[in-house]
Design an enzyme around this catalytic site. Sequence first.
Site, PDB file in Angstrom:
ATOM      1  N   ALA A 146       0.858  -1.073   0.090  1.00 12.96           N
ATOM      2  CA  ALA A 146       0.104  -0.044  -0.007  1.00 12.96           C
ATOM      3  C   ALA A 146       0.958   1.187  -0.067  1.00 12.96           C
ATOM      4  CB  ALA A 146      -1.059   0.062   1.463  1.00 12.96           C
ATOM      5  N   ASN A 225       5.092 -10.299   4.522  1.00 11.12           N
ATOM      6  CA  ASN A 225       4.243  -9.575   3.828  1.00 11.12           C
ATOM      7  C   ASN A 225       5.120  -8.342   3.260  1.00 11.12           C
ATOM      8  OD1 ASN A 225       1.064  -9.723   4.398  1.00 11.12           O
ATOM      9  ND2 ASN A 225       2.267 -10.308   6.213  1.00 11.12           N
ATOM     10  N   ASP A 280       1.373  -2.878  12.943  1.00 10.50           N
ATOM     11  CA  ASP A 280       1.131  -2.252  11.935  1.00 10.50           C
ATOM     12  C   ASP A 280      -0.156  -1.472  11.675  1.00 10.50           C
ATOM     13  OD1 ASP A 280       1.877  -1.284   9.310  1.00 10.50           O
ATOM     14  OD2 ASP A 280       1.641  -3.236   8.179  1.00 10.50           O
ATOM     15  N   ALA A 311      -3.756  -2.813   3.640  1.00 10.36           N
ATOM     16  CA  ALA A 311      -3.112  -1.618   3.882  1.00 10.36           C
ATOM     17  C   ALA A 311      -3.076  -1.234   5.507  1.00 10.36           C
ATOM     18  CB  ALA A 311      -4.047  -0.369   3.214  1.00 10.36           C
TER      19      ALA A 311
END
Length: 395
Positions: A146, A225, A280, A311
Amino acid sequence: MDNSLVVWINAELYTPEGVIKQGRMLIDGEGRIKATGGPELSYGENVRIFDAEGLKIVPGFIDVHIHGGNGFHVMGGTYEDLDGISKFHARHGTTSFLATTTTAANERITKALQCSAEAVQRGVSGAEILGVHLEGPFLNVKRRGAQSKDEIRNPDAWEIEHYIQSANQLIRLVTLAPEVEGGKEAVRHFLEHGVTVSAGHSDATYEQAVAFIGQGVNHTTHHFNGMRPFHHREPGLAGAGLMCPELTTELIADGIHVHPAAVKLLFDVKSPMNVCMITDAVTCCGLPDGEYGEVVMTAGQIYLKDGTSLAGSSLTMIQALKNVISYTGLPMEQILPSLTRVPARQIRMDHRKGTLESGKDADFLVMDHELNIVSTFVVGREVYQSKAGVYKHGN
């Protein structure tokens, strides 16, 4: 005996030496732990006593990767944003954190860094800000997730130095893609300033990742990720994180970013002492489902509006702990280092943070036996208490 001494008694106390039943913890007037022990630990008279009545006292959680929450965002570049983030996450077990940036124009990153440095100096109402995690802009566009495609750029020595000075030398962690042009030099530059370097948003091969370790990289950002995935013929950065003991792997254990089975795999292979739990968390963490700028949150899952990428997360640290207990079957005392000692070590703050022992800051949580947070303390000061706060106190 120092009249400012605070003593906790009758606690289930989680220390580096193990869990102490009927534990006691002494805290001095500066908010530092003076001693921990069992019921035999003496404390004299004229002290303030808190009776935990069997509740758990655990070290506070340290989140080295947090963008926002409850409508606030680090990139908002205001003290109110950072104070709001600190108060929100303190409610969920975080006692200290790194204000984490995102890829943006130089001017916007600079403003966020300056604001974060000022907030460290001024202090905030909730969890303590220990410094900055610079995530981007020196990433691999192929693994951007993102992050802004238009603002990703190769490392530049002037820009790196500018950010380090703008943050008043408080960048403690940087995420970059070491394989991009200028990446090797960037790693060296950050290391010279005492910054922990993490490989993330990277398309590095396994061989490249191993080479990065030799250059000083010792951390990976939100493992699995934003990186080349594991493949049996090309293990990539994901495989290097699993295989190389020199790499500590961040983990978002929300069951969305990483499948519960892969969470268990990471803990089984790396051990809790090499997993660094993070949230996150982004602006809409803690808010109702809906559209928030360029992202949409549905059932706690946050995606770009076009659906091309996750995101960030709506995860909190206490929920991460509960999830890992569920996913791995490990007892809490084995998992706790991943939320406490490991992040403190990785950002070189373990002389002050991460454990309940003499000389450390009194950052701790009071929890019931269902792992609900009763109170959060930062440097000996209560910054949050739930309605369930039932422990007794007196002189």
